[in-house]
Design a protein around this motif. Structure first.
Motif, PDB file in Angstrom:
ATOM      1  N   VAL A  66       0.822  -1.209   0.000  1.00 49.96           N
ATOM      2  CA  VAL A  66       0.000   0.000   0.000  1.00 49.96           C
ATOM      3  C   VAL A  66       0.858   1.263   0.000  1.00 49.96           C
ATOM      4  O   VAL A  66       0.594   2.202  -0.759  1.00 49.96           O
ATOM      5  CB  VAL A  66      -0.968  -0.005   1.211  1.00 49.96           C
ATOM      6  N   GLU A  67       1.907   1.292   0.828  1.00 46.95           N
ATOM      7  CA  GLU A  67       2.738   2.496   0.945  1.00 46.95           C
ATOM      8  C   GLU A  67       3.631   2.716  -0.273  1.00 46.95           C
ATOM      9  O   GLU A  67       3.805   3.838  -0.727  1.00 46.95           O
ATOM     10  CB  GLU A  67       3.584   2.427   2.219  1.00 46.95           C
ATOM     11  N   GLU A  68       4.210   1.641  -0.787  1.00 44.79           N
ATOM     12  CA  GLU A  68       5.115   1.755  -1.937  1.00 44.79           C
ATOM     13  C   GLU A  68       4.363   1.816  -3.266  1.00 44.79           C
ATOM     14  O   GLU A  68       4.965   2.058  -4.308  1.00 44.79           O
ATOM     15  CB  GLU A  68       6.097   0.576  -1.966  1.00 44.79           C
ATOM     16  N   LYS A  69       3.077   1.530  -3.219  1.00 50.59           N
ATOM     17  CA  LYS A  69       2.230   1.525  -4.422  1.00 50.59           C
ATOM     18  C   LYS A  69       2.804   0.612  -5.509  1.00 50.59           C
ATOM     19  O   LYS A  69       2.991   1.010  -6.653  1.00 50.59           O
ATOM     20  CB  LYS A  69       2.024   2.942  -4.954  1.00 50.59           C
ATOM     21  N   GLU A  70       3.090  -0.626  -5.088  1.00 51.10           N
ATOM     22  CA  GLU A  70       3.583  -1.610  -6.050  1.00 51.10           C
ATOM     23  C   GLU A  70       2.928  -2.957  -5.792  1.00 51.10           C
ATOM     24  O   GLU A  70       2.492  -3.247  -4.679  1.00 51.10           O
ATOM     25  CB  GLU A  70       5.109  -1.724  -5.996  1.00 51.10           C
ATOM     26  N   ALA A  71       2.859  -3.752  -6.846  1.00 50.85           N
ATOM     27  CA  ALA A  71       2.281  -5.090  -6.757  1.00 50.85           C
ATOM     28  C   ALA A  71       3.318  -6.099  -7.232  1.00 50.85           C
ATOM     29  O   ALA A  71       4.130  -5.796  -8.110  1.00 50.85           O
ATOM     30  CB  ALA A  71       1.024  -5.181  -7.612  1.00 50.85           C
ATOM     31  N   PHE A  72       3.292  -7.294  -6.635  1.00 46.51           N
ATOM     32  CA  PHE A  72       4.224  -8.350  -7.029  1.00 46.51           C
ATOM     33  C   PHE A  72       3.636  -9.706  -6.674  1.00 46.51           C
ATOM     34  O   PHE A  72       2.857  -9.837  -5.738  1.00 46.51           O
ATOM     35  CB  PHE A  72       5.591  -8.163  -6.353  1.00 46.51           C
ATOM     36  N   VAL A  73       4.010 -10.699  -7.456  1.00 47.52           N
ATOM     37  CA  VAL A  73       3.578 -12.075  -7.210  1.00 47.52           C
ATOM     38  C   VAL A  73       4.597 -12.728  -6.287  1.00 47.52           C
ATOM     39  O   VAL A  73       5.799 -12.567  -6.482  1.00 47.52           O
ATOM     40  CB  VAL A  73       3.494 -12.875  -8.536  1.00 47.52           C
ATOM     41  N   ASP A  74       4.110 -13.451  -5.285  1.00 48.38           N
ATOM     42  CA  ASP A  74       4.992 -14.225  -4.412  1.00 48.38           C
ATOM     43  C   ASP A  74       4.308 -15.557  -4.123  1.00 48.38           C
ATOM     44  O   ASP A  74       3.430 -15.646  -3.266  1.00 48.38           O
ATOM     45  CB  ASP A  74       5.287 -13.471  -3.120  1.00 48.38           C
ATOM     46  N   ILE A  75       4.713 -16.578  -4.861  1.00 48.65           N
ATOM     47  CA  ILE A  75       4.092 -17.901  -4.753  1.00 48.65           C
ATOM     48  C   ILE A  75       4.235 -18.473  -3.346  1.00 48.65           C
ATOM     49  O   ILE A  75       3.429 -19.286  -2.910  1.00 48.65           O
ATOM     50  CB  ILE A  75       4.690 -18.869  -5.812  1.00 48.65           C
ATOM     51  N   GLY A  76       5.226 -18.024  -2.598  1.00 46.32           N
ATOM     52  CA  GLY A  76       5.407 -18.479  -1.219  1.00 46.32           C
ATOM     53  C   GLY A  76       4.177 -18.256  -0.356  1.00 46.32           C
ATOM     54  O   GLY A  76       3.965 -18.955   0.638  1.00 46.32           O
ATOM     55  N   ALA A  77       3.349 -17.300  -0.729  1.00 45.12           N
ATOM     56  CA  ALA A  77       2.140 -17.006   0.050  1.00 45.12           C
ATOM     57  C   ALA A  77       1.147 -18.165   0.029  1.00 45.12           C
ATOM     58  O   ALA A  77       0.274 -18.244   0.892  1.00 45.12           O
ATOM     59  CB  ALA A  77       1.467 -15.738  -0.467  1.00 45.12           C
ATOM     60  N   MET A  78       1.289 -19.062  -0.935  1.00 46.69           N
ATOM     61  CA  MET A  78       0.389 -20.222  -0.989  1.00 46.69           C
ATOM     62  C   MET A  78       0.468 -21.022   0.310  1.00 46.69           C
ATOM     63  O   MET A  78      -0.490 -21.655   0.718  1.00 46.69           O
ATOM     64  CB  MET A  78       0.743 -21.131  -2.170  1.00 46.69           C
ATOM     65  N   HIS A  79       1.640 -20.981   0.951  1.00 46.70           N
ATOM     66  CA  HIS A  79       1.846 -21.723   2.197  1.00 46.70           C
ATOM     67  C   HIS A  79       2.336 -20.800   3.306  1.00 46.70           C
ATOM     68  O   HIS A  79       3.076 -21.234   4.186  1.00 46.70           O
ATOM     69  CB  HIS A  79       2.840 -22.866   1.958  1.00 46.70           C
ATOM     70  N   ALA A  80       1.932 -19.526   3.234  1.00 44.88           N
ATOM     71  CA  ALA A  80       2.310 -18.510   4.226  1.00 44.88           C
ATOM     72  C   ALA A  80       3.826 -18.398   4.374  1.00 44.88           C
ATOM     73  O   ALA A  80       4.348 -18.211   5.466  1.00 44.88           O
ATOM     74  CB  ALA A  80       1.647 -18.791   5.568  1.00 44.88           C
ATOM     75  N   ARG A  81       4.544 -18.517   3.265  1.00 43.06           N
ATOM     76  CA  ARG A  81       6.006 -18.439   3.273  1.00 43.06           C
ATOM     77  C   ARG A  81       6.515 -17.363   2.309  1.00 43.06           C
ATOM     78  O   ARG A  81       7.588 -17.496   1.733  1.00 43.06           O
ATOM     79  CB  ARG A  81       6.609 -19.798   2.880  1.00 43.06           C
ATOM     80  N   GLU A 124      -3.018  -5.106  18.045  1.00 40.85           N
ATOM     81  CA  GLU A 124      -1.736  -5.517  18.622  1.00 40.85           C
ATOM     82  C   GLU A 124      -0.557  -5.184  17.708  1.00 40.85           C
ATOM     83  O   GLU A 124       0.601  -5.373  18.090  1.00 40.85           O
ATOM     84  CB  GLU A 124      -1.752  -7.020  18.923  1.00 40.85           C
ATOM     85  N   VAL A 125      -0.850  -4.712  16.513  1.00 36.09           N
ATOM     86  CA  VAL A 125       0.196  -4.333  15.557  1.00 36.09           C
ATOM     87  C   VAL A 125      -0.127  -2.917  15.049  1.00 36.09           C
ATOM     88  O   VAL A 125      -0.441  -2.722  13.876  1.00 36.09           O
ATOM     89  CB  VAL A 125       0.265  -5.339  14.382  1.00 36.09           C
ATOM     90  N   PRO A 126      -0.042  -1.922  15.953  1.00 38.03           N
ATOM     91  CA  PRO A 126      -0.495  -0.571  15.594  1.00 38.03           C
ATOM     92  C   PRO A 126       0.350   0.117  14.522  1.00 38.03           C
ATOM     93  O   PRO A 126      -0.145   0.977  13.805  1.00 38.03           O
ATOM     94  CB  PRO A 126      -0.421   0.195  16.918  1.00 38.03           C
ATOM     95  N   ASN A 127       1.621  -0.256  14.406  1.00 37.46           N
ATOM     96  CA  ASN A 127       2.498   0.397  13.431  1.00 37.46           C
ATOM     97  C   ASN A 127       2.793  -0.498  12.236  1.00 37.46           C
ATOM     98  O   ASN A 127       3.818  -0.331  11.572  1.00 37.46           O
ATOM     99  CB  ASN A 127       3.809   0.820  14.107  1.00 37.46           C
ATOM    100  N   GLY A 128       1.907  -1.436  11.977  1.00 34.12           N
ATOM    101  CA  GLY A 128       2.129  -2.376  10.885  1.00 34.12           C
ATOM    102  C   GLY A 128       2.051  -1.722   9.518  1.00 34.12           C
ATOM    103  O   GLY A 128       1.241  -0.830   9.282  1.00 34.12           O
ATOM    104  N   LYS A 129       2.932  -2.176   8.630  1.00 32.90           N
ATOM    105  CA  LYS A 129       2.911  -1.710   7.241  1.00 32.90           C
ATOM    106  C   LYS A 129       1.778  -2.439   6.526  1.00 32.90           C
ATOM    107  O   LYS A 129       1.694  -3.669   6.578  1.00 32.90           O
ATOM    108  CB  LYS A 129       4.251  -2.022   6.581  1.00 32.90           C
ATOM    109  N   PRO A 130       0.892  -1.708   5.860  1.00 29.81           N
ATOM    110  CA  PRO A 130      -0.269  -2.358   5.235  1.00 29.81           C
ATOM    111  C   PRO A 130       0.046  -3.020   3.887  1.00 29.81           C
ATOM    112  O   PRO A 130       0.781  -2.466   3.066  1.00 29.81           O
ATOM    113  CB  PRO A 130      -1.248  -1.198   5.048  1.00 29.81           C
ATOM    114  N   TYR A 131      -0.515  -4.195   3.718  1.00 26.46           N
ATOM    115  CA  TYR A 131      -0.440  -4.940   2.461  1.00 26.46           C
ATOM    116  C   TYR A 131      -1.830  -5.481   2.148  1.00 26.46           C
ATOM    117  O   TYR A 131      -2.648  -5.676   3.048  1.00 26.46           O
ATOM    118  CB  TYR A 131       0.488  -6.160   2.578  1.00 26.46           C
TER     119      TYR A 131
END
Length: 172
Positions: A42-57, A72-79
């Motif tokens: 969201v902040e960098e305004k870029e999109a990318f594929v990461d197949i690792g997300a299929m298994h939370a990796r 519990e994650v108030p300063n988290g970077k949004p995705y």
């Protein structure tokens, strides 16, 4: 004498049609061949594929302990983790299902927020050819739309008007 552990049948990703008539092992298994995880930073305004997300990796998720409570994650970077399903029709392949899940990551404390049930349910809905991007901010929708369009113009052109107007309303 030690007891032997029962062998468990793990989750299988089947490459071909599991119901092609043989009726053996793997019938009814889920095929994930046509779904891809696309991250929108969201902040960098870029999109990318990461197949690792299929298994939370994915690179975004590695080394992060995810908590079910966003506060519990108030300063988290949004995705946005977007499940993109590609299907084929007579004219050719197209983006059939696109669903977006919220995620935040705070690398400094190695914590993040995501709702695992939401991620699983939205992956399922993407595979069922649903378009669910209404929770995304307009800027992230635009980033995703431009990414999908640039990735393969033909896929984009053959996709539903619902997808195109949801992501890039000004172009329709």
């Amino acid at each position: 004498m030690e007891e032997k552990k029962k062998k468990s049948i793990g989750f299988n990703i089947i490459k071909s049609d599991p119901t092609d008539g043989h009726g053996g092992f793997g019938v009814g298994a889920l095929s994930l061949d046509n779904i891809s995880p696309v991250f929108v930073d969201v902040e960098e305004k870029e999109a990318f594929v990461d197949i690792g997300a299929m298994h939370a990796r994915s690179t975004v998720e590695k080394g992060i302990k995810f908590l079910p409570n966003k506060e519990e994650v108030p300063n988290g970077k949004p995705y946005w983790l977007v499940w993109v399903t590609i299907d084929r029709k007579e004219e050719g392949p197209y983006y059939a299902g696109v669903t977006a899940c919220e995620m935040t990551v705070d690398r400094s404390i190695r914590r993040g927020y995501k709702s695992l049930p939401e991620h699983v349910n939205l992956m399922d809905k993407s595979m069922k050819r649903k378009i669910i991007v209404d929770k995304m901010d307009d800027s992230s929708k635009r980033v995703l739309g431009e990414f999908l369009k640039k990735h393969d113009q033909g896929l984009w052109d053959r996709s539903s008007d619902e997808l195109k107007t949801s992501l890039l309303p000004e172009n329709n």
